[in-house]
Design a protein around this motif. Structure first.
Motif, PDB file in Angstrom:
ATOM      1  N   ASP A 187       0.828  -1.210   0.000  1.00  0.00           N
ATOM      2  CA  ASP A 187       0.000   0.000   0.000  1.00  0.00           C
ATOM      3  C   ASP A 187       0.862   1.259   0.000  1.00  0.00           C
ATOM      4  N   VAL A 188       1.897   1.260   0.831  1.00  0.00           N
ATOM      5  CA  VAL A 188       2.756   2.438   0.931  1.00  0.00           C
ATOM      6  C   VAL A 188       3.544   2.648  -0.355  1.00  0.00           C
ATOM      7  N   LEU A 189       4.116   1.580  -0.894  1.00  0.00           N
ATOM      8  CA  LEU A 189       4.878   1.693  -2.142  1.00  0.00           C
ATOM      9  C   LEU A 189       4.000   2.254  -3.257  1.00  0.00           C
ATOM     10  N   ASN A 190       2.778   1.743  -3.360  1.00  0.00           N
ATOM     11  CA  ASN A 190       1.866   2.226  -4.406  1.00  0.00           C
ATOM     12  C   ASN A 190       1.493   3.689  -4.197  1.00  0.00           C
ATOM     13  N   GLU A 191       1.293   4.080  -2.951  1.00  0.00           N
ATOM     14  CA  GLU A 191       0.906   5.467  -2.686  1.00  0.00           C
ATOM     15  C   GLU A 191       2.054   6.428  -2.981  1.00  0.00           C
ATOM     16  N   ILE A 192       3.270   6.017  -2.670  1.00  0.00           N
ATOM     17  CA  ILE A 192       4.430   6.860  -2.991  1.00  0.00           C
ATOM     18  C   ILE A 192       4.508   7.106  -4.495  1.00  0.00           C
ATOM     19  N   VAL A 193       4.403   6.028  -5.278  1.00  0.00           N
ATOM     20  CA  VAL A 193       4.475   6.155  -6.735  1.00  0.00           C
ATOM     21  C   VAL A 193       3.251   6.895  -7.275  1.00  0.00           C
ATOM     22  N   GLY A 194       2.069   6.587  -6.732  1.00  0.00           N
ATOM     23  CA  GLY A 194       0.856   7.228  -7.209  1.00  0.00           C
ATOM     24  C   GLY A 194       0.863   8.724  -7.005  1.00  0.00           C
ATOM     25  N   GLN A 195       1.337   9.171  -5.838  1.00  0.00           N
ATOM     26  CA  GLN A 195       1.403  10.610  -5.568  1.00  0.00           C
ATOM     27  C   GLN A 195       2.508  11.281  -6.366  1.00  0.00           C
ATOM     28  N   SER A 196       3.639  10.611  -6.454  1.00  0.00           N
ATOM     29  CA  SER A 196       4.784  11.221  -7.145  1.00  0.00           C
ATOM     30  C   SER A 196       4.527  11.407  -8.629  1.00  0.00           C
ATOM     31  N   GLY A 197       4.098  10.333  -9.295  1.00  0.00           N
ATOM     32  CA  GLY A 197       3.952  10.372 -10.747  1.00  0.00           C
ATOM     33  C   GLY A 197       5.281  10.449 -11.474  1.00  0.00           C
ATOM     34  N   ARG A 198       6.385  10.395 -10.725  1.00  0.00           N
ATOM     35  CA  ARG A 198       7.727  10.529 -11.313  1.00  0.00           C
ATOM     36  C   ARG A 198       8.577   9.283 -11.088  1.00  0.00           C
ATOM     37  N   SER A 199       7.968   8.202 -10.618  1.00  0.00           N
ATOM     38  CA  SER A 199       8.759   7.045 -10.208  1.00  0.00           C
ATOM     39  C   SER A 199       8.004   5.749 -10.446  1.00  0.00           C
ATOM     40  N   ALA A 200       8.735   4.660 -10.298  1.00  0.00           N
ATOM     41  CA  ALA A 200       8.164   3.314 -10.324  1.00  0.00           C
ATOM     42  C   ALA A 200       8.874   2.513  -9.246  1.00  0.00           C
ATOM     43  N   TRP A 201       8.235   1.451  -8.769  1.00  0.00           N
ATOM     44  CA  TRP A 201       8.907   0.558  -7.830  1.00  0.00           C
ATOM     45  C   TRP A 201       8.833  -0.873  -8.344  1.00  0.00           C
ATOM     46  N   ILE A 202       9.818  -1.671  -7.926  1.00  0.00           N
ATOM     47  CA  ILE A 202       9.846  -3.076  -8.331  1.00  0.00           C
ATOM     48  C   ILE A 202      10.381  -3.931  -7.195  1.00  0.00           C
ATOM     49  N   VAL A 203       9.765  -5.092  -7.026  1.00  0.00           N
ATOM     50  CA  VAL A 203      10.215  -6.122  -6.087  1.00  0.00           C
ATOM     51  C   VAL A 203      10.289  -7.430  -6.860  1.00  0.00           C
ATOM     52  N   ASN A 204      11.345  -8.186  -6.648  1.00  0.00           N
ATOM     53  CA  ASN A 204      11.451  -9.527  -7.215  1.00  0.00           C
ATOM     54  C   ASN A 204      11.206 -10.546  -6.105  1.00  0.00           C
ATOM     55  N   LEU A 205      10.120 -11.297  -6.234  1.00  0.00           N
ATOM     56  CA  LEU A 205       9.771 -12.332  -5.265  1.00  0.00           C
ATOM     57  C   LEU A 205      10.328 -13.679  -5.724  1.00  0.00           C
ATOM     58  N   LYS A 206      10.796 -14.466  -4.774  1.00  0.00           N
ATOM     59  CA  LYS A 206      11.359 -15.780  -5.082  1.00  0.00           C
ATOM     60  C   LYS A 206      10.333 -16.863  -4.758  1.00  0.00           C
ATOM     61  N   PRO A 207      10.064 -17.782  -5.691  1.00  0.00           N
ATOM     62  CA  PRO A 207       9.045 -18.814  -5.458  1.00  0.00           C
ATOM     63  C   PRO A 207       9.268 -19.607  -4.178  1.00  0.00           C
ATOM     64  N   GLU A 208      10.525 -19.888  -3.856  1.00  0.00           N
ATOM     65  CA  GLU A 208      10.801 -20.706  -2.665  1.00  0.00           C
ATOM     66  C   GLU A 208      10.426 -19.974  -1.375  1.00  0.00           C
ATOM     67  N   GLU A 209      10.376 -18.647  -1.419  1.00  0.00           N
ATOM     68  CA  GLU A 209       9.993 -17.891  -0.228  1.00  0.00           C
ATOM     69  C   GLU A 209       8.494 -17.981   0.048  1.00  0.00           C
ATOM     70  N   LEU A 210       7.727 -18.417  -0.925  1.00  0.00           N
ATOM     71  CA  LEU A 210       6.279 -18.474  -0.791  1.00  0.00           C
ATOM     72  C   LEU A 210       5.791 -19.893  -0.507  1.00  0.00           C
ATOM     73  N   GLN A 211       6.723 -20.755  -0.095  1.00  0.00           N
ATOM     74  CA  GLN A 211       6.389 -22.141   0.214  1.00  0.00           C
ATOM     75  C   GLN A 211       6.597 -22.411   1.700  1.00  0.00           C
ATOM     76  N   GLY A 212       5.927 -23.438   2.196  1.00  0.00           N
ATOM     77  CA  GLY A 212       6.081 -23.816   3.593  1.00  0.00           C
ATOM     78  C   GLY A 212       5.083 -23.109   4.499  1.00  0.00           C
ATOM     79  N   GLU A 213       5.326 -23.202   5.798  1.00  0.00           N
ATOM     80  CA  GLU A 213       4.418 -22.641   6.787  1.00  0.00           C
ATOM     81  C   GLU A 213       4.955 -21.373   7.432  1.00  0.00           C
ATOM     82  N   ARG A 214       6.263 -21.280   7.538  1.00  0.00           N
ATOM     83  CA  ARG A 214       6.892 -20.185   8.285  1.00  0.00           C
ATOM     84  C   ARG A 214       7.371 -19.094   7.338  1.00  0.00           C
ATOM     85  N   PRO A 215       6.987 -17.837   7.572  1.00  0.00           N
ATOM     86  CA  PRO A 215       7.511 -16.743   6.741  1.00  0.00           C
ATOM     87  C   PRO A 215       9.034 -16.722   6.772  1.00  0.00           C
ATOM     88  N   PHE A 216       9.651 -16.529   5.632  1.00  0.00           N
ATOM     89  CA  PHE A 216      11.101 -16.660   5.528  1.00  0.00           C
ATOM     90  C   PHE A 216      11.860 -15.629   6.349  1.00  0.00           C
TER      91      PHE A 216
END
Length: 243
Positions: A187-216
């Motif tokens: 939410d915060v990342l989107n609001e920063i970019v939405g208000q600015s209009g001068r930027s973009a943000w990117i995150v690269n998620l790793k599939p293995e981090e989204l597996q299992g029971e415990r947050p990595f």
């Protein structure tokens, strides 16, 4: 005590040193509708999106779920000529795990399979988030501090020190005022970019981090810089073209 970075006149002098920023009053819809035969140079689809975002000054939030590298490393996009929106869709055709939505402020790209996962750190919620007359980099710094304080409260009982140094000058313009109650990191990342209009943000998620029971990130100690390893996972890029 939180310390804001003070940048010198170098950022301002970039304008007068021969670099002239292209400024348009186009809406996001108009930018997406414009016709182009632009040839993307980047090889990976996520970097192709960043290239298009910068070239056409399209604010984006990119939540990219990494996939195994293809044997074909060429950037063969099935696009000859069309709208910028069609160009973005052509890039995403290489990555069926991703989906696109957009509103009047930014284009959002994400993997539905990871979007609501409790193992996706972008879904972590802060107690609150407020900045006033802040730059993109300043707002980003406050987000990182807020995340660190939430994950490692014993290290921040008496507040925090530090700053964020320099950066691309469009990201140093004090123009953001944001106050959100219990927002997610996304939410915060989107609001920063939405208000600015001068930027973009990117995150690269790793599939293995989204597996299992415990947050990595659970049980991971604070790093040598006194911050959470999560705070280095996203980046902002400025959107500008020069003539």
């Amino acid at each position: 005590m939180k310390r804001r970075a003070i940048y010198n006149t170098f950022a301002v002098l970039l304008i007068s040193s021969g670099a002239c920023l292209v400024v348009t009053a186009q809406s996001l819809s108009q930018k997406l509708d414009q016709q182009t035969d632009y040839r993307v140079r980047a090889l990976r689809p996520d970097e192709q999106l960043i290239e298009v975002s910068r070239h056409f000054q399209i604010p984006m939030g990119i939540e990219w779920l990494d996939q195994p590298a293809s044997a074909d490393q060429s950037n063969r996009i099935k696009f000859e000529r069309g709208s910028v929106l069609e160009l973005i869709k052509a890039i995403l055709a290489q990555a069926p795990q991703e989906q696109m939505v957009f509103d009047d402020r930014l284009v959002r790209i994400f993997a539905p399979s990871a979007f609501k996962s409790r193992l996706n750190f972008l879904n972590l919620k802060l107690r609150g988030y407020c900045v006033s007359h802040e730059s993109v980099l300043g707002a980003d710094f406050q987000l990182r501090v807020g995340l660190d304080e939430m994950l490692y409260p014993k290290y921040f009982k008496y507040g925090s020190n530090g700053g964020y140094g320099g950066g691309d000058w469009l990201l140093l313009i004090d123009e953001l005022t944001i106050c959100m109650n219990k927002p997610s990191i996304r939410d915060v990342l989107n609001e920063i970019v939405g208000q600015s209009g001068r930027s973009a943000w990117i995150v690269n998620l790793k599939p293995e981090e989204l597996q299992g029971e415990r947050p990595f990130w659970k049980g991971v100690p604070i790093n040598e810089y006194g911050t959470s390893p999560l705070t280095g996972r996203w980046r902002f890029v400025e959107l500008r073209e020069y003539q």
